[in-house]
Design a protein around this motif. Structure first.
Motif, mmCIF file in Angstrom:
data_model
loop_
_atom_site.group_PDB
_atom_site.id
_atom_site.type_symbol
_atom_site.label_atom_id
_atom_site.label_comp_id
_atom_site.label_asym_id
_atom_site.label_seq_id
_atom_site.Cartn_x
_atom_site.Cartn_y
_atom_site.Cartn_z
ATOM 1 N N LEU A 210 0.801 -1.228 0.000
ATOM 2 C CA LEU A 210 0.000 0.000 0.000
ATOM 3 C C LEU A 210 0.831 1.274 0.000
ATOM 4 N N GLY A 211 2.110 1.163 -0.357
ATOM 5 C CA GLY A 211 3.022 2.291 -0.230
ATOM 6 C C GLY A 211 2.553 3.568 -0.899
ATOM 7 N N GLU A 212 2.053 3.461 -2.141
ATOM 8 C CA GLU A 212 1.636 4.650 -2.865
ATOM 9 C C GLU A 212 0.317 5.211 -2.348
ATOM 10 N N GLN A 213 -0.394 4.420 -1.539
ATOM 11 C CA GLN A 213 -1.655 4.882 -0.953
ATOM 12 C C GLN A 213 -1.415 5.703 0.308
ATOM 13 N N PHE A 214 -0.337 5.406 1.023
ATOM 14 C CA PHE A 214 -0.062 6.090 2.285
ATOM 15 C C PHE A 214 0.350 7.543 2.041
ATOM 16 N N ASP A 215 -0.164 8.428 2.892
ATOM 17 C CA ASP A 215 0.244 9.829 2.846
ATOM 18 C C ASP A 215 1.477 10.082 3.704
ATOM 19 N N ALA A 216 1.688 9.248 4.722
ATOM 20 C CA ALA A 216 2.857 9.407 5.593
ATOM 21 C C ALA A 216 2.958 8.193 6.507
ATOM 22 N N MET A 217 4.098 8.067 7.167
ATOM 23 C CA MET A 217 4.290 7.061 8.209
ATOM 24 C C MET A 217 4.244 7.770 9.567
ATOM 25 N N LEU A 218 3.585 7.169 10.528
ATOM 26 C CA LEU A 218 3.472 7.733 11.875
ATOM 27 C C LEU A 218 4.332 6.909 12.825
ATOM 28 N N ASN A 219 5.479 7.448 13.167
ATOM 29 C CA ASN A 219 6.415 6.773 14.063
ATOM 30 C C ASN A 219 5.984 7.062 15.504
ATOM 31 N N THR A 220 5.431 6.047 16.170
ATOM 32 C CA THR A 220 4.721 6.249 17.434
ATOM 33 C C THR A 220 5.394 5.512 18.590
ATOM 34 N N SER A 221 5.426 6.166 19.735
ATOM 35 C CA SER A 221 5.965 5.560 20.952
ATOM 36 C C SER A 221 4.934 5.674 22.066
ATOM 37 N N VAL A 222 4.760 4.579 22.824
ATOM 38 C CA VAL A 222 3.786 4.548 23.915
ATOM 39 C C VAL A 222 4.491 4.185 25.216
ATOM 40 N N VAL A 223 4.190 4.927 26.274
ATOM 41 C CA VAL A 223 4.757 4.678 27.597
ATOM 42 C C VAL A 223 3.623 4.688 28.620
#
Length: 306
Positions: A210-223
């Motif tokens: 789905l690479g061309e469908q994505f608008d961005a990547m969300l690099n997320t961290s949870v604590v």
């Protein structure tokens, strides 16, 4: 925020009932609508289906609000509920899914699921109704016996994801492949303080499909911060104090797209890229613990019993 007025055990009991009832109620509704969609494949049914699914997300947010006194989401960049995203995250607990789905600025969360999960009541049936792809990966042994299976998993998932193009979506990928525990950290001899070793293949696979469908990547961290390191136990006992979520919006470029399975040069490049992401994430997690004066989870030097 029941824990302000009620004993911890009663607060935890109520929150647990809210979260589990939310899964059962909306899981049942989503399944019923999914069955109706099979018979009456009209766009209005799909619209109602996604509205009900959003109700599950809202129920999760309400449950977390009841059970945790302090929830902070730090968003670095712009996101749009009408867009498509790939969200990658560290994996601390089963509660991660509830937390990530409750962030209302993101489009509806979807998951790549193991094929076996389709038989889990409410969860698997609801995921099927929402058109989430179930991964039935081809093993090396199966591929050796039947070379025609090569690339079949990619094509199968592309077909499963075709409806994502019609509905804004956040694909969630837990890069470590499993929940973090002290025992797993020791068993892997992970070079990271707060993380297990990343599995680059999952991200690469999602980008390939789905690479061309994505608008961005969300690099997320949870604590999480609570009385113990067991997150789910903390919320069910009314002892979960804080949840911190940090989301960095990362642009997707052509260097992130390629055939991880068949291109050795790309695979090596992408593994290096993901490892660099994980080095930075490990430092970010340490910063969150320090910034909010939270006790860091202990690291065991010996392998513990799972």
């Amino acid at each position: 925020m029941l824990k302000k007025w009620l004993p911890n055990w009663l607060s935890g009991l109520i929150v647990g009932c809210v979260i589990f009832s939310n899964v059962i109620i909306f899981g049942t509704l989503v399944l019923m609508l999914g069955l109706i969609k099979l018979v009456l494949p009209f766009s209005i049914i799909n619209t109602i289906l996604h509205s009900v699914y959003r109700g599950w997300c809202n129920g999760n947010r309400f449950g977390l609000w009841l059970g945790c006194a302090n929830i902070k989401v730090n968003l670095n960049g712009d996101v749009n509920s009408k867009s498509w995203y790939l969200l990658i995250c560290n994996h601390m607990s089963w509660l991660d899914i509830v937390v990530l789905s409750s962030i209302n600025v993101l489009p509806a969360p979807k998951f790549f699921l193991k094929d076996e999960l389709k038989y889990v009541p409410f969860i698997g049936s609801g995921a099927w109704a929402m058109g989430m792809p179930f991964m039935k990966r081809v093993t090396k042994a199966q591929l050796a016996k039947n070379p025609k299976l090569k690339g079949l998993d990619v094509e199968r998932t592309k077909q499963s994801c075709r409806n994502f193009r019609n509905n804004p979506t956040t694909i969630i990928n837990f890069v470590e492949g499993t929940r973090y525990t002290r025992a797993k950290h020791a068993s892997q001899q992970s070079p990271f303080k707060h993380l297990l070793k990343p599995k680059a293949g999952g991200i690469a696979f999602a980008l390939e499909v789905l690479g061309e469908q994505f608008d961005a990547m969300l690099n997320t961290s949870v604590v999480y911060s609570g009385s113990t390191s067991h997150v789910c136990r903390n919320i069910l006992k009314g002892e979960l104090d804080s949840i911190y979520v940090s989301i960095d919006v990362v642009a997707i470029n052509q260097q992130m797209l390629g055939s991880y399975q068949h291109d050795k040069a790309f695979r090596s490049h992408f593994q290096k890229y993901v490892n660099e992401l994980w080095v930075a994430k490990d430092a970010q997690l340490a910063s969150i613990y320090a910034q909010h004066d939270l006790p860091e989870p202990p690291i065991c030097k010996e392998i513990e019993t799972l």
